[in-house]
Write a protein that holds these residues in place. Structure first.
Motif, PDB file in Angstrom:
ATOM      1  N   VAL A  74       0.868  -1.177   0.000  1.00  0.00           N
ATOM      2  CA  VAL A  74       0.000   0.000   0.000  1.00  0.00           C
ATOM      3  C   VAL A  74       0.904   1.226   0.000  1.00  0.00           C
ATOM      4  O   VAL A  74       1.810   1.347   0.840  1.00  0.00           O
ATOM      5  CB  VAL A  74      -0.928   0.007   1.223  1.00  0.00           C
ATOM      6  N   LEU A  75       0.674   2.120  -0.953  1.00  0.00           N
ATOM      7  CA  LEU A  75       1.529   3.284  -1.143  1.00  0.00           C
ATOM      8  C   LEU A  75       0.807   4.573  -0.764  1.00  0.00           C
ATOM      9  O   LEU A  75      -0.425   4.667  -0.881  1.00  0.00           O
ATOM     10  CB  LEU A  75       1.967   3.382  -2.607  1.00  0.00           C
ATOM     11  N   ASP A  76       1.585   5.571  -0.351  1.00  0.00           N
ATOM     12  CA  ASP A  76       1.015   6.896  -0.161  1.00  0.00           C
ATOM     13  C   ASP A  76       0.953   7.598  -1.520  1.00  0.00           C
ATOM     14  O   ASP A  76       1.425   7.056  -2.537  1.00  0.00           O
ATOM     15  CB  ASP A  76       1.808   7.682   0.888  1.00  0.00           C
ATOM     16  N   PRO A  77       0.367   8.788  -1.603  1.00  0.00           N
ATOM     17  CA  PRO A  77       0.209   9.436  -2.916  1.00  0.00           C
ATOM     18  C   PRO A  77       1.514   9.685  -3.665  1.00  0.00           C
ATOM     19  O   PRO A  77       1.496   9.848  -4.894  1.00  0.00           O
ATOM     20  CB  PRO A  77      -0.496  10.757  -2.565  1.00  0.00           C
ATOM     21  N   TRP A 195       3.374  -9.273  -7.438  1.00  0.00           N
ATOM     22  CA  TRP A 195       3.193  -8.377  -6.294  1.00  0.00           C
ATOM     23  C   TRP A 195       2.274  -7.227  -6.705  1.00  0.00           C
ATOM     24  O   TRP A 195       2.479  -6.606  -7.746  1.00  0.00           O
ATOM     25  CB  TRP A 195       4.547  -7.831  -5.841  1.00  0.00           C
ATOM     26  N   GLN A 196       1.274  -6.948  -5.888  1.00  0.00           N
ATOM     27  CA  GLN A 196       0.313  -5.892  -6.192  1.00  0.00           C
ATOM     28  C   GLN A 196       0.710  -4.579  -5.533  1.00  0.00           C
ATOM     29  O   GLN A 196       1.335  -4.569  -4.465  1.00  0.00           O
ATOM     30  CB  GLN A 196      -1.083  -6.272  -5.699  1.00  0.00           C
ATOM     31  N   LEU A 197       0.287  -3.465  -6.161  1.00  0.00           N
ATOM     32  CA  LEU A 197       0.433  -2.127  -5.597  1.00  0.00           C
ATOM     33  C   LEU A 197      -0.936  -1.483  -5.493  1.00  0.00           C
ATOM     34  O   LEU A 197      -1.746  -1.569  -6.427  1.00  0.00           O
ATOM     35  CB  LEU A 197       1.326  -1.255  -6.488  1.00  0.00           C
ATOM     36  N   TRP A 198      -1.176  -0.808  -4.372  1.00  0.00           N
ATOM     37  CA  TRP A 198      -2.431  -0.094  -4.150  1.00  0.00           C
ATOM     38  C   TRP A 198      -2.101   1.314  -3.659  1.00  0.00           C
ATOM     39  O   TRP A 198      -1.239   1.488  -2.794  1.00  0.00           O
ATOM     40  CB  TRP A 198      -3.301  -0.822  -3.133  1.00  0.00           C
ATOM     41  N   LEU A 199      -2.793   2.293  -4.218  1.00  0.00           N
ATOM     42  CA  LEU A 199      -2.504   3.687  -3.894  1.00  0.00           C
ATOM     43  C   LEU A 199      -3.798   4.489  -3.909  1.00  0.00           C
ATOM     44  O   LEU A 199      -4.648   4.301  -4.790  1.00  0.00           O
ATOM     45  CB  LEU A 199      -1.504   4.257  -4.904  1.00  0.00           C
ATOM     46  N   GLN A 200      -3.928   5.391  -2.944  1.00  0.00           N
ATOM     47  CA  GLN A 200      -5.046   6.321  -2.894  1.00  0.00           C
ATOM     48  C   GLN A 200      -4.500   7.731  -2.909  1.00  0.00           C
ATOM     49  O   GLN A 200      -3.599   8.070  -2.127  1.00  0.00           O
ATOM     50  CB  GLN A 200      -5.876   6.102  -1.623  1.00  0.00           C
ATOM     51  N   LYS A 245      -7.573  12.113 -15.463  1.00  0.00           N
ATOM     52  CA  LYS A 245      -7.526  11.914 -14.013  1.00  0.00           C
ATOM     53  C   LYS A 245      -6.225  11.229 -13.599  1.00  0.00           C
ATOM     54  O   LYS A 245      -5.649  11.551 -12.545  1.00  0.00           O
ATOM     55  CB  LYS A 245      -8.746  11.114 -13.557  1.00  0.00           C
ATOM     56  N   LEU A 246      -5.763  10.287 -14.396  1.00  0.00           N
ATOM     57  CA  LEU A 246      -4.494   9.630 -14.084  1.00  0.00           C
ATOM     58  C   LEU A 246      -3.329  10.625 -14.198  1.00  0.00           C
ATOM     59  O   LEU A 246      -2.375  10.573 -13.403  1.00  0.00           O
ATOM     60  CB  LEU A 246      -4.273   8.453 -15.034  1.00  0.00           C
ATOM     61  N   ALA A 247      -3.406  11.509 -15.152  1.00  0.00           N
ATOM     62  CA  ALA A 247      -2.339  12.494 -15.344  1.00  0.00           C
ATOM     63  C   ALA A 247      -2.239  13.476 -14.183  1.00  0.00           C
ATOM     64  O   ALA A 247      -1.213  14.138 -14.015  1.00  0.00           O
ATOM     65  CB  ALA A 247      -2.554  13.251 -16.650  1.00  0.00           C
ATOM     66  N   ALA A 248      -3.301  13.560 -13.378  1.00  0.00           N
ATOM     67  CA  ALA A 248      -3.300  14.465 -12.237  1.00  0.00           C
ATOM     68  C   ALA A 248      -2.755  13.810 -10.964  1.00  0.00           C
ATOM     69  O   ALA A 248      -2.614  14.484  -9.938  1.00  0.00           O
ATOM     70  CB  ALA A 248      -4.719  14.973 -11.978  1.00  0.00           C
ATOM     71  N   LEU A 249      -2.440  12.516 -10.999  1.00  0.00           N
ATOM     72  CA  LEU A 249      -1.880  11.841  -9.827  1.00  0.00           C
ATOM     73  C   LEU A 249      -0.454  12.308  -9.565  1.00  0.00           C
ATOM     74  O   LEU A 249       0.237  12.801 -10.465  1.00  0.00           O
ATOM     75  CB  LEU A 249      -1.893  10.325 -10.046  1.00  0.00           C
ATOM     76  N   THR A 254       2.452  10.054 -15.807  1.00  0.00           N
ATOM     77  CA  THR A 254       2.675  10.024 -17.258  1.00  0.00           C
ATOM     78  C   THR A 254       2.488   8.626 -17.823  1.00  0.00           C
ATOM     79  O   THR A 254       1.771   8.426 -18.822  1.00  0.00           O
ATOM     80  CB  THR A 254       4.081  10.549 -17.596  1.00  0.00           C
ATOM     81  N   ARG A 255       3.114   7.635 -17.199  1.00  0.00           N
ATOM     82  CA  ARG A 255       3.032   6.278 -17.744  1.00  0.00           C
ATOM     83  C   ARG A 255       1.638   5.675 -17.553  1.00  0.00           C
ATOM     84  O   ARG A 255       1.155   4.925 -18.414  1.00  0.00           O
ATOM     85  CB  ARG A 255       4.106   5.391 -17.121  1.00  0.00           C
TER      86      ARG A 255
END
Length: 369
Positions: A74-77, A195-200, A245-249, A254-255
């Protein structure tokens, strides 16, 4: 031999076709797409749904297709790890569970290969009108000639054409859950190894998992929103919205935006549930998401489709010419199961339902009736 037209060649429709054939009925599956649909998220076969797949003779093959995750971060922003687990993932639950997580397109392919010799499949066509009389249901199609069937089943998803034609507009039955989800594939540009990644990040977030022996990624991106004012079938409009919306993360914008913009399997739709007083009318029945979509938030859409297909086929196989009685028993058996599984999506807003709730819901029906 009683003929059954099934609208939708996904999990629910293909499973029903196989189960109806085994009970002596003649299924015809019409699918809007030109072939089997590619892409989609990882799905779960849980609890009593495993018994359905086992009864179809496909359990070992399904187990061979399961994902092989070692855990998740679980990742931070900003992409920094704030938690990790080697015991469970958000997508599948406990990694030591007997339940099966596999890709949606793998399950659809497995069901289709097991069914295509026993059912007529018509790809690249869709139902435009249904007209019922005492002897059957006449179906008109966008491209093919009109045909008459003994029964019709709508297994055509959240935006079901059969439901609209027979029961009324979608707005009567759809309950928006306040968000949207987009799923698409990409090359494994993050070099993830099972391995999974999750981010909010604010009102948006994603889960990323490697698939196909870590050669590819499946990205599930969600964002909070009321009902969007646009056409849910306009893929390019939705693609542009998601890419923006993805570009605003803050992490990998970018990717991720590029992957959404280029993905051939791009999908986006509302998180919503279908709630209806009746799933059957006359000679027509609804199955799976068309009648009782629980939304991906429940984690139980695939199991509902498989169990619903089993129960509907079981009742029709035992009913002879009494389809009304079969439909009534189908509804009576499925409604408590559906209610418990739909409740999983709203039990813990913003997070997964409790393990105890999932365990109770996934086993809350007896296949023997």
């Amino acid at each position: 031999m009683k003929t059954v037209l099934i609208s939708g060649g996904g999990i629910a429709g293909s499973a029903l076709a196989h189960l109806l054939h085994r009970r002596g009925l003649a299924p015809v599956v019409v699918e809007r797409a030109p072939g089997l649909r590619r892409g989609g998220q990882a799905v779960d076969i849980r609890g009593v749904a495993l018994e359905v797949v086992d009864g179809m003779g496909l359990l070992e093959q399904a187990r061979g297709m399961r994902t092989r995750m070692r855990g998740m971060s679980v990742l931070d922003p900003d992409g920094n790890e704030i938690d990790r687990s080697t015991e469970a993932t958000f997508s599948s639950g406990r990694l030591d569970s007997a339940d099966i997580e596999l890709l949606r397109d793998d399950l659809v392919h497995l069901l289709h290969e097991h069914t295509r010799q026993d059912a007529e499949y018509v790809f690249g066509d869709s139902i435009t009108a249904l007209s019922e009389d005492a002897d059957g249901v006449r179906a008109d199609f966008a491209h093919g000639p009109s045909r008459t069937f003994d029964l019709v089943v709508g297994a055509d998803g959240l935006h079901s054409t059969v439901r609209r034609l027979v029961f009324g507009p979608e707005e009567r039955f759809a309950h928006h859950l306040g968000s949207y989800v987009s799923v698409f594939g990409a090359d494994n540009f993050l070099a993830l190894d099972n391995w999974q990644l999750w981010l909010q990040d604010g009102d948006a977030g994603f889960g990323i998992m490697p698939v196909r022996d870590n050669a590819e990624l499946r990205i599930a991106f969600g964002f909070h929103s009321g009902p969007l004012d646009g056409n849910h079938r306009d893929t390019e409009w939705l693609r542009g919205l998601v890419a923006d919306k993805l570009a605003a993360l803050r992490w990998e914008p970018t990717r991720l935006a590029k992957a959404a913009a280029e993905a051939p399997d791009f999908f986006c739709d509302a998180m919503a549930q279908i709630r209806m007083e009746h799933w059957t009318r006359g000679r027509v029945a609804l199955l799976g998401d068309a009648g009782y979509c629980a939304s991906p938030l429940s984690g139980q859409g695939t199991s509902l489709a498989l169990v619903g297909a089993h129960v509907l086929a079981d009742e029709l196989g035992r009913a002879g010419d009494d389809h009304r009685g079969a439909f009534a028993r189908y509804e009576a058996r499925m409604r408590p199961f559906v209610a418990l599984n739909q409740a999983l999506a709203t039990e813990n807003p913003g997070g997964p339902a409790a393990e105890e709730s999932v365990a109770r819901a996934k086993n809350a029906i007896a296949l023997g009736g």
